[in-house]
Each structure stands twice: as structure tokens, then as C-alpha cells.
Design a protein around this motif. Structure first.
Motif, PDB file in Angstrom:
ATOM      1  N   ASN A   1     -24.869  17.252  18.996  1.00  0.00           N
ATOM      2  CA  ASN A   1     -26.006  18.059  18.548  1.00  0.00           C
ATOM      3  C   ASN A   1     -26.024  19.443  19.193  1.00  0.00           C
ATOM      4  O   ASN A   1     -26.439  20.421  18.562  1.00  0.00           O
ATOM      5  N   ILE A   2     -25.561  19.539  20.430  1.00  0.00           N
ATOM      6  CA  ILE A   2     -25.448  20.865  21.061  1.00  0.00           C
ATOM      7  C   ILE A   2     -24.332  21.654  20.366  1.00  0.00           C
ATOM      8  O   ILE A   2     -24.458  22.862  20.137  1.00  0.00           O
ATOM      9  N   ALA A   3     -23.252  20.961  19.988  1.00  0.00           N
ATOM     10  CA  ALA A   3     -22.152  21.634  19.279  1.00  0.00           C
ATOM     11  C   ALA A   3     -22.649  22.202  17.951  1.00  0.00           C
ATOM     12  O   ALA A   3     -22.270  23.311  17.549  1.00  0.00           O
TER      13      ALA A   3
ATOM     14  N   PHE B   1     -24.141  11.843  21.633  1.00  0.00           N
ATOM     15  CA  PHE B   1     -25.193  12.287  20.708  1.00  0.00           C
ATOM     16  C   PHE B   1     -25.657  13.689  21.095  1.00  0.00           C
ATOM     17  O   PHE B   1     -25.766  14.587  20.263  1.00  0.00           O
ATOM     18  N   ARG B   2     -25.886  13.882  22.400  1.00  0.00           N
ATOM     19  CA  ARG B   2     -26.315  15.202  22.885  1.00  0.00           C
ATOM     20  C   ARG B   2     -25.213  16.232  22.621  1.00  0.00           C
ATOM     21  O   ARG B   2     -25.479  17.336  22.158  1.00  0.00           O
ATOM     22  N   ASP B   3     -23.976  15.851  22.929  1.00  0.00           N
ATOM     23  CA  ASP B   3     -22.866  16.796  22.813  1.00  0.00           C
ATOM     24  C   ASP B   3     -22.680  17.254  21.367  1.00  0.00           C
ATOM     25  O   ASP B   3     -22.510  18.442  21.098  1.00  0.00           O
TER      26      ASP B   3
ATOM     27  N   ASN C   1     -30.594  23.316  21.593  1.00  0.00           N
ATOM     28  CA  ASN C   1     -30.427  24.736  21.906  1.00  0.00           C
ATOM     29  C   ASN C   1     -28.966  25.131  22.069  1.00  0.00           C
ATOM     30  O   ASN C   1     -28.231  24.458  22.790  1.00  0.00           O
ATOM     31  N   PRO C   2     -28.580  26.267  21.462  1.00  0.00           N
ATOM     32  CA  PRO C   2     -27.249  26.788  21.772  1.00  0.00           C
ATOM     33  C   PRO C   2     -27.231  27.282  23.217  1.00  0.00           C
ATOM     34  O   PRO C   2     -28.282  27.453  23.828  1.00  0.00           O
ATOM     35  N   GLY C   3     -26.063  27.498  23.748  1.00  0.00           N
ATOM     36  CA  GLY C   3     -25.944  27.998  25.121  1.00  0.00           C
ATOM     37  C   GLY C   3     -24.553  28.564  25.319  1.00  0.00           C
ATOM     38  O   GLY C   3     -23.798  28.741  24.359  1.00  0.00           O
TER      39      GLY C   3
ATOM     40  N   VAL D   1     -29.995   8.649  34.595  1.00  0.00           N
ATOM     41  CA  VAL D   1     -30.968   9.584  35.165  1.00  0.00           C
ATOM     42  C   VAL D   1     -30.550  11.035  34.968  1.00  0.00           C
ATOM     43  O   VAL D   1     -29.365  11.354  34.939  1.00  0.00           O
ATOM     44  N   LEU D   2     -31.549  11.896  34.862  1.00  0.00           N
ATOM     45  CA  LEU D   2     -31.302  13.322  34.659  1.00  0.00           C
ATOM     46  C   LEU D   2     -31.288  14.028  36.013  1.00  0.00           C
ATOM     47  O   LEU D   2     -32.267  13.930  36.766  1.00  0.00           O
ATOM     48  N   PRO D   3     -30.180  14.732  36.335  1.00  0.00           N
ATOM     49  CA  PRO D   3     -30.155  15.463  37.605  1.00  0.00           C
ATOM     50  C   PRO D   3     -31.407  16.345  37.739  1.00  0.00           C
ATOM     51  O   PRO D   3     -31.803  17.018  36.792  1.00  0.00           O
ATOM     52  N   GLY D   4     -32.013  16.301  38.902  1.00  0.00           N
ATOM     53  CA  GLY D   4     -33.262  17.043  39.113  1.00  0.00           C
ATOM     54  C   GLY D   4     -34.490  16.156  39.011  1.00  0.00           C
ATOM     55  O   GLY D   4     -35.553  16.473  39.525  1.00  0.00           O
TER      56      GLY D   4
HETATM   57  N1  SAJ Z   1     -27.413  21.986  26.980  1.00  0.00           N
HETATM   58  C1  SAJ Z   1     -27.371  22.907  25.931  1.00  0.00           C
HETATM   59  N2  SAJ Z   1     -28.296  22.801  24.949  1.00  0.00           N
HETATM   60  C2  SAJ Z   1     -29.263  21.835  24.944  1.00  0.00           C
HETATM   61  C3  SAJ Z   1     -29.301  20.914  25.998  1.00  0.00           C
HETATM   62  C4  SAJ Z   1     -28.353  21.006  27.013  1.00  0.00           C
HETATM   63  O1  SAJ Z   1     -26.522  23.799  25.892  1.00  0.00           O
HETATM   64  O2  SAJ Z   1     -30.069  21.836  24.014  1.00  0.00           O
HETATM   65  C5  SAJ Z   1     -26.409  22.061  28.058  1.00  0.00           C
HETATM   66  C6  SAJ Z   1     -27.005  22.308  29.428  1.00  0.00           C
HETATM   67  O3  SAJ Z   1     -27.236  23.659  29.667  1.00  0.00           O
HETATM   68  C7  SAJ Z   1     -25.931  21.732  30.327  1.00  0.00           C
HETATM   69  C8  SAJ Z   1     -25.410  20.546  29.527  1.00  0.00           C
HETATM   70  O4  SAJ Z   1     -25.791  20.795  28.179  1.00  0.00           O
HETATM   71  O5  SAJ Z   1     -24.880  22.661  30.530  1.00  0.00           O
HETATM   72  C9  SAJ Z   1     -25.932  19.190  29.964  1.00  0.00           C
HETATM   73  O6  SAJ Z   1     -27.296  19.249  30.337  1.00  0.00           O
HETATM   74  P1  SAJ Z   1     -28.377  18.116  30.014  1.00  0.00           P
HETATM   75  O7  SAJ Z   1     -29.652  18.499  30.686  1.00  0.00           O
HETATM   76  O8  SAJ Z   1     -28.480  17.876  28.564  1.00  0.00           O
HETATM   77  O9  SAJ Z   1     -27.763  16.778  30.636  1.00  0.00           O
HETATM   78  P2  SAJ Z   1     -27.153  16.368  32.101  1.00  0.00           P
HETATM   79  O10 SAJ Z   1     -25.655  16.504  32.024  1.00  0.00           O
HETATM   80  O11 SAJ Z   1     -27.838  17.056  33.216  1.00  0.00           O
HETATM   81  O12 SAJ Z   1     -27.543  14.814  32.151  1.00  0.00           O
HETATM   82  C10 SAJ Z   1     -27.128  13.966  31.088  1.00  0.00           C
HETATM   83  C11 SAJ Z   1     -28.341  13.178  30.587  1.00  0.00           C
HETATM   84  N3  SAJ Z   1     -28.027  12.548  29.318  1.00  0.00           N
HETATM   85  C12 SAJ Z   1     -28.786  12.743  28.215  1.00  0.00           C
HETATM   86  O13 SAJ Z   1     -29.733  13.495  28.181  1.00  0.00           O
HETATM   87  C13 SAJ Z   1     -28.361  11.975  27.002  1.00  0.00           C
HETATM   88  C14 SAJ Z   1     -28.753  12.151  31.647  1.00  0.00           C
HETATM   89  O14 SAJ Z   1     -29.802  11.323  31.159  1.00  0.00           O
HETATM   90  C15 SAJ Z   1     -27.543  11.268  32.011  1.00  0.00           C
HETATM   91  O15 SAJ Z   1     -27.885  10.355  33.044  1.00  0.00           O
HETATM   92  C16 SAJ Z   1     -26.474  12.178  32.565  1.00  0.00           C
HETATM   93  O16 SAJ Z   1     -26.106  13.094  31.525  1.00  0.00           O
HETATM   94  C17 SAJ Z   1     -25.295  11.309  32.978  1.00  0.00           C
HETATM   95  O17 SAJ Z   1     -25.175  10.987  34.179  1.00  0.00           O
HETATM   96  O18 SAJ Z   1     -24.538  10.871  32.105  1.00  0.00           O
END
Ligand code: SAJ
Length: 412
Positions: A222-224, A218-220, A257-259, A161-164
């Protein structure tokens, strides 16, 4: 088999919403937590964590008597373990909370029970849990020895689940269910089908563990990629946001997105579990972690350089939380950046965080002022956008023109 009574071990960001949703389906739920204050708060029908609408659901199920919290585990048909799995020094996973949970439920385990591990876990953790339980209860049989015939069924079902959006996603997300045997998986699926509208997909425990780690890696990664691009673009004097928008017009390209870095307790942690378990092959995954962890220092350097242009720099940092529109400061790159800037004493630091009433004591001690965004614009000559909260998205962008702005989120 029907589940009349379910016990949820760990009443945090995942355990409490899960317990509340199960209880709202009429199942008797006993939540177990080591934190007396959390137990007392929940038994008063209140919540100790911030998540939209959770307070309403908890109040309702505590009032109807379907949810109660305790310090000591009771007998139940199923046990769901949702405790933290942080990493230790050197980025190796710390499974001590899972081991504590095993110790807590072992005395009350009975033939026919189901145990589900929900905590994000390195590959092999579910087997470890089953082995801890076996050592504590030699009178019962477990799936690692007896397969489908075991007295106790054990499965892994990672939360996603996604926080929020926890209450919506708990119900609507598909669930990957990794049983230690076919029966374990089927029985766990029956439990989840009592409240999940998404599909429950069966696999084995190791694959389910790896699936969760893979999603966040995968997210990490791609964000990198996006963060690396942002630094390359700064050097080459290209607007990275325009670049990404243009590249994403390609039908098979979807750059994130970068951040200012990656925060939260999931994406910045879970990839290390893969690196730890297979360091010889996890090169890209490890480098992504290092790239994202290095981004805050890059932002700090940009701010220091900007401050050099002013005799009396006043630096307003917009946002402290780890992402937009939440109040969660844990593992937040924005908070880290503001702390570091304050320590460097390069000027007056102002923090704007509309989602919290008071900034952390560490920032107060370091002389950081907390104010609203309009006052920040009145005082500051440098604006650093760290989080794209809706309050900032709605600002008149021309306000930024009179300032030196470092926009880590592509807000303007
Ligand atoms: N972020 C970026 N660029 C992006 C997307 C996110 O810099 O394009 C950053 C955000 O600002 C934040 C971090 O990444 O600092 C993580 O944010 P997020 O919204 O991507 O994810 P979380 O950590 O809130 O929740 C994630 C989710 N996983 C995925 O989207 C694959 C959620 O579904 C998982 O349940 C949760 O991790 C978890 O508990 O593992």
C-alpha cells in the motif's frame, strides 16, 4: 501450568521489553544475549536501546531481582526466542541466529518446557527450530513427532509492536499464536496471558508465520501504491497529497502516505521472505519492494535537478531517521539519500536531525554539517523534507516559500 521462570533469548528491541514486562508481572526472568556489553548494561539496571519508558521498567525489575541478564542459558519453564532474522544476499532469510538460539537452550531443555519463537520468520522456520532442538536433544520428544504428547511444546508467536510504542503495544495488541500442536498453542497462550490484555488467537505455526509477513507486506504494497502515485502526480503536475485526501473521502478507499522510501527493519525486509518462499506467485509483493526501494533514487534525482538551478547550492535535508519522532537510523531511506547527495558533491549538504546528538561518522567524513532547523533555513537555498518530525511539523510553513522545497512527506 504456571510459569515461575521464563528465559528470553535475545535482548534487543523486542526481547528486552518483553523480558522487562514479564518480570514486572512477578515472573522470574533470565535474559540471555551474546553481547557482553548488553548483559552488563542490563544488570546495572540500564538499557542499551532507545524506547520510551523502557529504562524505568528495566531499572525497577533489575532492582527487585526479577530480571537478570546472562551470556549462558539456564533452566526455565519457558524459552522465548527474539533474535534477528535478517536476509542474506539475494534476499533469502538468514536463520542462523535462530539456530544459535536453539544451540544455546538445547543443553538446559527439560521435559514440560515450552519454546516460543517470536522472531519474524519465513514459513517453516518454527518446524526448523523444532528439528534443530530434536537433533540436539534426542532424549526428548517434540511435537513434529509426538503432537500433543510431546515432552517439549513449540509455538510461533510473532511480535507486532510498533517502535516507539513498544511497552503499550506489548500489552494491548492481540497475539496470533501458532502452535505446532493444539497443546503447544494452548500452553503458549497461557504464557502470553500473563501480560497481554489483547486477545490470544490460536492457529498453527505456519499460518502464524505467514500472518506476520502478510501484515508487513500489506503495508509495503500500500505504501508502494502511494509512492507510485506520487511519481505519476509529479509528472502530471498534480499535488499527490491533495489527491489522496480527496480519494480517501470515498468510504472504501484508504491510501497510505508516499515518502522518500520505506525504512526500518520490518516492512522493508519481511515481504522478501514471502517472495523467497514462493517467487512464482509473489509478483505484486516483489514489485512493491522494488518500487519502494527505488523511491530514494527518485528523490535524489529531484534534488540534483533543483541544485542545477544554483551556482552555490546549499541543501538542507530535514530528518535522517526512518520515520517521524524516533532516533533510529537503521535502513533509513533519509540517511541513504543524504549519504548519496554528499557523495555526488553537488553542493553543501546540511542535515537536521533533532533526535540525535551527533550524525553518523560517514556523513561527517563526507563533509555534511549537522545543525538545528533555524540555522538550516538561514544557510540553505534548497530544503529537502525527508522525515516529518514534530519539530518540522510545528514550523511556520511560510518559511518554505523563500526556498526551493522538495517535500517527500507532504509536510507543507
Ligand atoms: N511509511 C510510509 N508511508 C506510510 C507509512 C509508513 O512511507 O503511510 C514508511 C515509514 O516512514 C517508515 C516505514 O514505512 O520508513 C515503516 O514504518 P511503519 O511505521 O509503517 O512501521 P515500522 O517498521 O516502524 O513497524 C512495523 C509495524 N507493522 C505494521 O504496521 C503492519 C509494527 O506493528 C511491526 O511490529 C513492525 O513493523 C515489525 O517488527 O515487523
Amino acid at each position: 501450568m504456571s510459569f515461575k521462570k521464563v528465559s528470553v533469548i535475545g535482548l534487543g528491541y523486542i526481547g528486552l521489553p518483553t523480558a522487562a514486562v514479564l518480570a514486572s508481572r512477578g515472573i522470574e526472568v533470565v535474559g540471555v544475549d551474546v553481547n557482553q556489553q548488553a548483559v552488563d548494561t542490563i544488570n546495572q539496571g540500564k538499557v542499551h536501546i532507545v524506547e520510551p519508558d523502557l529504562d524505568i521498567v528495566v531499572r525497577s525489575v533489575v532492582n527487585t531481582g526479577t530480571l537478570k541478564a546472562t551470556l549462558v542459558a539456564e533452566e526455565a519453564d519457558a524459552f522465548m526466542i527474539a533474535v534477528p532474522t535478517p536476509f542474506k544476499d539475494g534476499h533469502s532469510p538468514d536463520l542462523s541466529f535462530i539456530e544459535q538460539a536453539a544451540k544455546a537452550i538445547a543443553p538446559v531443555l527439560a521435559r514440560g518446557n515450552l519454546v516460543v519463537l517470536e522472531s519474524t520468520s519465513p514459513v517453516g522456520a518454527t518446524e526448523k527450530l523444532a528439528n534443530w532442538l530434536k537433533a540436539l536433544r534426542p532424549d526428548l520428544s517434540f511435537p513434529q513427532d509426538k503432537g500433543n504428547q510431546a515432552d517439549i511444546q513449540v509455538a510461533h508467536c510473532p511480535e507486532r509492536v510498533l517502535p516507539g510504542y513498544v511497552l503499550q503495544e506489548l500489552v494491548s495488541n492481540d497475539r496470533v499464536i501458532g502452535g505446532m500442536s493444539q497443546t503447544c498453542g494452548e500452553k503458549a497462550a497461557q504464557l502470553y496471558q500473563t501480560f497481554v490484555r489483547g486477545e490470544c488467537i490460536l492457529t498453527n505455526a505456519r499460518t502464524a508465520e505467514m500472518a506476520k509477513l502478510t501484515e508487513n507486506s500489506f503495508r509495503d504494497v500500500n505504501i508502494a501504491f502511494a509512492n507510485e502515485l506520487s511519481m505519476i502526480c509529479d509528472q502530471l503536475k498534480i499535488n499527490v497529497w491533495e489527491l489522496i485526501k480527496l480519494s480517501n473521502r470515498h468510504p472504501r478507499v484508504d491510501i497510505l502516505n508516499p515518502g522518500p522510501g520505506v525504512g526500518g527493519h520490518c516492512i522493508a525486509v519481511d515481504p522478501w521472505f514471502i517472495v523467497d518462499s514462493c517467487p512464482q506467485h509473489a509478483n505484486l509483493i516483489k514489485q512493491a519492494r522494488l518500487t519502494n526501494d527505488g523511491k530514494p533514487d527518485y528523490v535524489i534525482e529531484q534534488v540534483v535537478n533543483a541544485a542545477d538551478q544554483f551556482k552555490t547550492p546549499v541543501i538542507a535535508c530535514l530528518g535522517l531517521s526512518f520515520k517521524a519522532d524516533i532516533d533510529d537510523l537503521r535502513e533509513s531511506p533519509a540517511l541513504h539519500i543524504v549519504e548519496q547527495l554528499a557523495q555526488k558533491q553537488i553542493g553543501q549538504i546540511i542535515a537536521v536531525e533533532p533526535n540525535i546528538s551527533a550524525i553518523p561518522e560517514t556523513l561527517v567524513q563526507a563533509g555534511v554539517e549537522h545543525c538545528d532547523v533555524q540555522r538550516a533555513f538561514e544557510l540553505a537555498n534548497i530544503i529537502v523534507v525527508l522525515v516529518d518530525h514534530k519539530e518540522f511539523r510545528l514550523l511556520d510553513k511560510s518559511q518554505f516559500k523563500a526556498k526551493v522545497t522538495i517535500d517527500t512527506r507532504g509536510l507543507i
